[in-house]
Structure formats: structure tokens, C-alpha cells
Design a protein around this motif. Structure first.
Motif, short mmCIF file in Angstrom:
data_model
loop_
_atom_site.label_atom_id
_atom_site.label_comp_id
_atom_site.label_asym_id
_atom_site.label_seq_id
_atom_site.Cartn_x
_atom_site.Cartn_y
_atom_site.Cartn_z
N ALA B 178 -2.73 -28.85 15.13
CA ALA B 178 -2.45 -28.02 16.30
C ALA B 178 -1.70 -28.83 17.36
O ALA B 178 -0.96 -28.27 18.17
N ASN B 179 -1.88 -30.13 17.35
CA ASN B 179 -1.33 -30.98 18.41
C ASN B 179 -0.18 -31.88 17.96
O ASN B 179 0.26 -32.73 18.71
N LEU B 180 0.27 -31.70 16.74
CA LEU B 180 1.31 -32.60 16.22
C LEU B 180 2.59 -32.42 17.03
O LEU B 180 3.10 -31.31 17.17
N LYS B 181 3.12 -33.53 17.55
CA LYS B 181 4.23 -33.43 18.49
C LYS B 181 5.60 -33.44 17.80
O LYS B 181 6.53 -34.11 18.26
N VAL B 182 5.70 -32.74 16.70
CA VAL B 182 6.99 -32.51 16.05
C VAL B 182 7.00 -31.07 15.55
O VAL B 182 5.94 -30.48 15.32
N PRO B 183 8.19 -30.49 15.38
CA PRO B 183 8.23 -29.12 14.85
C PRO B 183 7.69 -29.08 13.42
O PRO B 183 7.97 -29.98 12.62
N THR B 184 6.90 -28.03 13.14
CA THR B 184 6.32 -27.91 11.81
C THR B 184 6.51 -26.49 11.28
O THR B 184 6.44 -25.52 12.03
N VAL B 185 6.77 -26.43 9.99
CA VAL B 185 6.92 -25.13 9.32
C VAL B 185 6.03 -25.16 8.09
O VAL B 185 6.01 -26.15 7.35
N SER B 186 5.25 -24.10 7.90
CA SER B 186 4.40 -24.03 6.73
C SER B 186 4.78 -22.81 5.90
O SER B 186 4.88 -21.71 6.44
N ILE B 187 5.00 -23.03 4.62
CA ILE B 187 5.44 -21.93 3.75
C ILE B 187 4.51 -21.79 2.55
O ILE B 187 4.27 -22.76 1.83
N VAL B 188 3.95 -20.59 2.39
CA VAL B 188 3.15 -20.32 1.19
C VAL B 188 4.13 -19.99 0.07
O VAL B 188 4.88 -19.02 0.17
N ILE B 189 4.15 -20.81 -0.97
CA ILE B 189 5.12 -20.59 -2.05
C ILE B 189 4.49 -19.87 -3.24
O ILE B 189 5.19 -19.30 -4.06
N GLY B 190 3.16 -19.92 -3.34
CA GLY B 190 2.50 -19.26 -4.47
C GLY B 190 1.18 -18.68 -4.01
O GLY B 190 1.10 -17.58 -3.51
N GLU B 191 0.15 -19.51 -4.15
CA GLU B 191 -1.19 -19.05 -3.82
C GLU B 191 -1.69 -19.77 -2.57
O GLU B 191 -1.71 -21.00 -2.53
N GLY B 192 -2.08 -19.01 -1.56
CA GLY B 192 -2.66 -19.60 -0.36
C GLY B 192 -4.15 -19.33 -0.38
O GLY B 192 -4.61 -18.32 0.12
N GLY B 193 -4.90 -20.23 -0.97
CA GLY B 193 -6.33 -20.01 -1.17
C GLY B 193 -7.19 -20.54 -0.05
O GLY B 193 -7.51 -21.72 -0.01
N SER B 194 -7.53 -19.67 0.88
CA SER B 194 -8.59 -19.92 1.84
C SER B 194 -8.37 -21.18 2.71
O SER B 194 -7.25 -21.56 3.01
N GLY B 195 -9.49 -21.79 3.12
CA GLY B 195 -9.44 -22.97 4.00
C GLY B 195 -8.64 -24.11 3.38
O GLY B 195 -8.02 -24.91 4.10
N GLY B 196 -8.65 -24.17 2.07
CA GLY B 196 -7.91 -25.21 1.37
C GLY B 196 -6.41 -25.08 1.54
O GLY B 196 -5.66 -26.05 1.40
N ALA B 197 -5.96 -23.87 1.85
CA ALA B 197 -4.55 -23.63 2.13
C ALA B 197 -4.28 -23.83 3.62
O ALA B 197 -3.33 -24.49 4.03
N LEU B 198 -5.17 -23.26 4.42
CA LEU B 198 -5.00 -23.31 5.88
C LEU B 198 -4.96 -24.75 6.39
O LEU B 198 -4.33 -25.03 7.41
N ALA B 199 -5.62 -25.66 5.67
CA ALA B 199 -5.67 -27.06 6.10
C ALA B 199 -4.30 -27.70 6.19
O ALA B 199 -4.14 -28.74 6.83
N ILE B 200 -3.28 -27.11 5.55
CA ILE B 200 -1.91 -27.54 5.81
C ILE B 200 -1.09 -26.34 6.28
O ILE B 200 0.11 -26.25 6.08
N GLY B 201 -1.78 -25.42 6.94
CA GLY B 201 -1.13 -24.18 7.35
C GLY B 201 -1.06 -23.97 8.85
O GLY B 201 -0.63 -22.91 9.30
N VAL B 202 -1.50 -24.94 9.62
CA VAL B 202 -1.37 -24.81 11.07
C VAL B 202 -0.01 -25.39 11.46
O VAL B 202 0.19 -26.60 11.39
N ALA B 203 0.91 -24.52 11.84
CA ALA B 203 2.30 -24.95 12.08
C ALA B 203 2.96 -24.01 13.09
O ALA B 203 2.43 -22.95 13.40
#
Lengths: 283, 311
Positions: B178-203
Motif C-alpha cells: 500500500a505504501n510502495l513509493k513507485v508506480p505499481t500495476v497488478s494484472i491477473v493473467i489466469g487464476e486469482g485465488g484468494s489472499g494468495g493472489a491479493l498478496a501481490i495484488g495491492v497496486a
């Protein structure tokens, strides 16, 4: 009283509702002792024989932690809206109504402000009795608002979790509450205000993997089941038996995942001591 | 190439087309091509939620490593969480997308039995999420944007994962990203499974490929818990509303990235071009924002998620 009824009363595994308390016996799942429920209540919902911690309602928890008459509830009027018109075996609407009948609330969390041994703090308490304490849009918003009040009043925040995880009936809306609450808590951290997370039985899934594990201090109740994945899912995946005491509070302490295990009768003092230690000027 | 159950007719026409081509029967080729085009259009403009899930999990669907190969140049893979292990379910590369310096952090499911086991089927352990965070912070240090590619059935449910704090690892990522001081983009390319996906999904921006899914629980898990019936997968998939289209409509994601009509696996290069174009366009916009405004906007986006009423 028929024999069957008597048998049911004697082997009652979960907590009976309180209006039945005076006549009810309760069997401790840990030591097997039968106790008068009245006695169990007197001991803050713990077994008088072995100290086993029964689950407790949010109201009882608030009574346990907040100074008498000091708790002021906020955001009581937030209610779920069933954004996806979700129907499984029952409709989400129906489940909300059932939860409401059981707990008098349409949310698995009560949020408010109170004094804990004289220390002003924001307090959010989850109740497993309402849809398994699950996290949905309402609970997420309650946490964000509690954080905002803490920021405005420069108080600490205490969240007592008891939850199976994110509420499936709100699907991705629920999932996003994990991010939402975590983002809010990072504002609190930047303001250097203390956040104490209390993990009670059970704290699992999306709740465990968001605000519950972001505490500056993480306190668990003895024997509480705490983890990300449920034991059944793990067993199915790895096809092995799970070790004794797996995902219990003591297991987490041993693995360095929590700060301390605190018995219920010492919880209030521990919390107020931490709030004083962290949120008053240092000498 | 594997054809799914609802693609059987397409497969048949495709076979006839190949035969006609071999025979050099131009009239037949034209006929079958026309029939194929119309069948493809018919099939794919009317997919059920479960069919979309099947496409999201299609064995030939491009994985993170394929996209990285197609869009990055002069790249190096970097490894490890510096504490415990190098989680093979999470991969990280630094390099260039056109001339845009980028660090890509992604979930990789693996292809073929041996590789799938090596990648733990794309199910990260805590050290995977810690590796992701370590490398995201490295990106921040050198002011390099981050592209996250999500493709996982979920965080790994295992004894070691719990012992090493799966919950804490995921929670920490939500908090720190949430606080990373660079632009971030997160793309679901296949399966976005729950917290395990969201953990690299805050962007700053979350996008989904057209035939990807993003959900709070796997439809199988949901069917088992809420219906008490493992066979209710199709019903659960529908109820959970996990397709890119559904989530865009609910404003839970920012954008949908187009795929070839028959799915990214039929033309991976086209899918990769779309993904790359989206990333470059988005990053160039995000780079215009001052850092504090960038983070402010990210906060606002996440704090606004949720639907409730206030009586």
C-alpha cells in the motif's frame, strides 16, 4: 425431563444461550468436566476445572474489556446489502436474518470507543456467532472508521478477532476488505499509534491474513485455533496427519508468530498496560 | 492444443479445415474457414462463468514466464527472500519493457508434471510472499515501477507454510505494498485465488486479462463449504461472480485487457502485446503523479472498496 433431553443437556458441547444458563450444565471439551454454566460464566467463559477458554459473544467480550459504562458503540447502523444476490443452500439475506435473530446484530463485529482501565481506546470485537465472524464490507468499513477515530483522537486500537475468514457470500467484495483494512492500518502505523490484535478461537483465513496479523502486539488466548488454511484443506492437500496442537496459540508462540498468550482474566490489564507503555510520553 | 468440452465443434471444424488444406481444396478451405470463424464467434461470445473458469485454468494458457519472455528484454532473474528459501512459485525479473525499466514479480504455476511440482502448482509459501516484498522494496529503492502478474490457485495450505506464518506474510504484503513509493500495476493473467493472489495484488491499477478469474475462494472450496457438495462447482462459479467482466462491472478492478476471442492460448503473442501496451500506457500515466499523490490515490482506491448501507 426425558432421558434424551437430559443426555443432550449433559453433553452440550457449545455454549447454551444465556437465558438457559441457570439450569444448564456444560461439558468442557478439553478436560471433560461437567460444570454449571453459571460457574463458567463467572469465570469469564472458562472451564472452572482446567481453564479451557470457551468462545464468547462480542457483548461479553466488551464487558470483559471495557470499563463499566464506558463503551460507546459506533457505526451500529452499517448493514450488509448482498451486492451479488448470493444464494447457496440458503440466501445470503436469510443467513443475515438468522444471524440477526441469534445475535441481535447484522454484522459480525461491534465497534466502538471505550476506556480500558481508564485508557481511552477504539475497540472492535468480532463474534463467531454471526456468520462465523466472517469479514464482509460492513466489518471492513467498521475497522476503517475505527482507525480514523483513533487517528483523530490519537488513541490506540484494539481488535479482538474470532472469525473463519472472509465472507464468501460477498465474494471479491469480501476479499478486498483484507486490502482495505490493511491499508487503513498502515495510516495508523504512520501516526505511531498502537494497534493491539487479540486472536481468539478461531482466527483463520482472510482475517488472519490481514488485520489480525498486523498488530504491533499480537496476543492470543490459550488454545485458540489460529491459521491461514483450515486443517481439513491442509490434510487433503498434503495427505498427512497434522501434528498435535497444530495451529493452536501455543504452536504459534513456539514458532515465533505471536507475542504472547494471555489468559482471559489477565487480558484487560495486559491491554491497558501495553496502551500506556506505547501511547504516553516516555520518561 | 487441448480443446475444452465446449470447444468440440470448433475442434471438428478445425480438423476438417486442416484436411482441406492438405488436399489443397481451396473451395473447402474457404468454406471451413468461414464456418470456423462463425463457430468461434458463436461459442466465445456466450461463455458461461464456468467456461470462463476453464479458460482461465487452461493448460496451454500463457503463464507468467511466457509473458515475461515475450515482453521483457535484457532481463535477469533475481531470487530468494534472504531468510529461508527461494520460493519457485514466485518469480522475479528485472529488465526492460520497451525502454521502460521494470521489475516483474509473478506467480508461476509451471507447465507439465515435473515443472508443476517444481513450481508447487503456483501456490506460494510464506517465503514466496517475503521474496515478493523484498524485491518490491528493492524496486522502490531504485525508483523502478513494478508489474505484478497474478496466477495462483491460492497460497499453499501446508504444515510448513503455517509454521512459518503464511497469514503474516500475506498481511505484511497488503500493508507494505500500500505504501510502495513507485508506480505499481497488478494484472491477473489466469487464476486469482484468494489472499494468495491479493498478496501481490495491492497496486495503483489492478487489471484482469479477459478470460481470467479473481475470487475469495476457489469455486471447488466454495461448493464444498456452502453447498456441502463438491459437484456444485458450476453453481458456485456463477454465484461468486469471478470473471473479469463481472468484477469490472462491480468496480472491483480498474481495467480488462483484451485477449484473442478464443483465449490467450490460441495466440499468446497477441495477448502479450495487449498486456504490454496496457502496462506501458498505465505506467506512463502513473509516472506523471507526484509520489505522495500516487500513494494517496492508492489508499483512496482501497478504502472505497465495499458495499453496505447505512440506515
Amino acid at each position: 425431563m426425558g432421558l434424551k433431553e437430559l443426555f443432550n443437556k449433559l453433553t452440550h458441547k457449545t455454549q447454551p444461550s444465556k437465558d438457559q444458563a441457570p439450569t444448564h450444565w456444560i461439558k468442557c471439551p478439553s478436560c471433560g468436566a461437567l460444570s454449571f454454566y453459571k460457574e463458567v460464566l463467572k469465570e469469564n467463559n472458562t472451564c472452572p476445572k482446567c481453564g479451557y477458554h470457551f468462545r464468547m459473544s462480542a457483548e461479553d467480550r466488551i464487558k470483559l474489556l471495557a470499563d463499566e459504562g464506558s463503551f460507546e458503540e459506533y457505526d451500529k447502523n452499517l448493514e450488509p446489502v448482498d451486492p451479488l444476490h448470493f444464494v447457496d443452500k440458503k440466501s445470503y439475506q436469510k443467513r443475515i436474518q438468522e444471524g440477526y435473530k441469534k445475535t441481535g446484530r447484522k454484522s459480525s463485529a461491534i465497534s466502538g470507543e471505550c476506556k480500558i482501565n481508564g485508557v481511552l481506546t477504539q475497540l472492535v470485537v468480532f463474534d463467531f456467532a454471526f456468520m462465523g465472524g466472517s469479514l464482509s464490507s460492513v466489518e471492513g468499513e467498521k475497522i476503517v472508521r475505527a482507525v480514523n477515530r483513533a487517528l483523530n483522537k490519537k488513541t490506540g486500537l484494539v481488535i479482538v478477532s474470532a472469525s473463519g475468514g472472509a465472507r464468501m457470500q460477498e465474494s471479491t467484495f469480501s476479499l478486498m476488505q483484507m486490502a482495505k483494512t490493511s491499508v487503513a492500518l498502515s495510516s495508523l502505523a504512520q501516526a505511531k499509534l498502537p494497534y493491539i490484535s487479540v486472536l481468539t478461537d478461531p482466527t483463520m483465513g482472510g482475517v488472519s491474513a490481514s488485520f489480525a496479523f498486523l498488530g504491533d502486539f499480537i496476543i492470543a488466548e490459550p488454545g485458540a485455533m489460529i491459521g491461514f488454511a483450515g486443517a481439513r484443506v491442509i490434510k487433503q492437500t498434503i495427505k498427512e496427519e497434522l501434528p498435535e496442537g497444530f495451529q493452536r496459540a501455543e504452536f504459534l508462540l513456539e514458532h515465533g508468530l505471536i507475542d504472547m498468550i494471555v489468559k482471559r482474566d489477565e487480558l484487560k490489564t495486559t491491554i491497558s498496560d501495553i496502551l500506556l507503555f506505547t501511547n504516553t510520553p516516555s520518561k | 492444443m487441448l480443446y475444452l468440452d465446449f470447444e468440440k465443434k470448433i475442434e471438428e471444424i478445425q480438423k476438417e479445415l486442416e484436411v482441406a488444406k492438405i488436399k489443397n481444396d481451396e473451395a473447402a478451405v474457404a468454406l471451413y474457414q468461414k464456418e470456423l470463424d462463425s463457430e468461434i464467434k458463436k461459442t466465445y461470445s456466450n461463455l458461461t462463468p464456468y467456461q470462463k473458469l476453464q479458460l482461465a485454468r487452461h493448460q496451454d494458457r500463457p503463464h507468467a514466464i511466457d509473458y515475461i519472455d515475450m515482453i521483457m528484454t535484457n532481463k535477469y532473474e533475481i531470487h530468494g527472500d534472504r531468510h529461508f528459501a527461494d520460493d519457485k512459485a514466485i518469480i522475479a525479473f528485472m529488465g526492460y519493457i520497451d525502454d521502460q525499466k521494470t521489475i516483474v514479480i509473478a506467480e508461476e504455476k509451471g507447465r507439465g508434471t515435473k515443472d508443476k511440482i517444481y513450481r508447487n502448482f503456483g501456490m506460494p509459501n510464506p517465503e514466496g510472499y517475503r521474496k515478493a516484498l523484498r524485491i518490491a522494496l528493492l524496486a522502490e529503492k531504485f525508483d523502478i515501477p513494478v508489474l505484478f502478474l497474478i496466477d495462483t490457485p491460492g497460497a499453499f495450505p501446508g504444515i510448513g507454510a503455517e509454521e512459518r506464518g503464511q497469514s503474516e506474510a500475506i498481511a505484511k504484503n497488503l500493508f507494505e505494498l500500500a505504501n510502495l513509493k513507485v508506480p505499481t500495476v497488478s494484472i491477473v493473467i489466469g487464476e486469482g485465488g484468494s489472499g494468495g493472489a491479493l498478496a501481490i495484488g495491492v497496486a495503483d491499477k489492478i487489471a484482469m486479462m479477459k478470460y481470467s478469474v479473481f475470487s475469495v475462494i476457489s469455486p471447488e472450496g466454495c461448493a464444498a463449504i456452502l453447498w456441502g457438495d463438491n459437484t456444485k462447482i458450476q453453481t458456485a462459479t456463477k454465484a461468486l461472480k469471478i470473471s473479469a467482466e463481472d468484477l469490472k462491472e462491480e468496480e472491483l478492478i480498474d481495467d480488462i485487457i483484451d485477449e484473442p476471442l478464443e483465449g490467450a492460448h490460441r495466440n499468446p503473442q497477441e495477448a502479450a502485446n495487449n498486456l504490454k501496451e496496457y502496462y506501458l500506457k498505465t505506467i506512463s500515466q502513473l509516472k506523471q503523479l507526484p509520489k505522495d499523490e500516487l500513494i494517496q490515490k492508492r489508499y483512496e482506491k482501497y478504502l472505497n472498496y465495499g458495499k453496505y448501507k447505512e440506515e
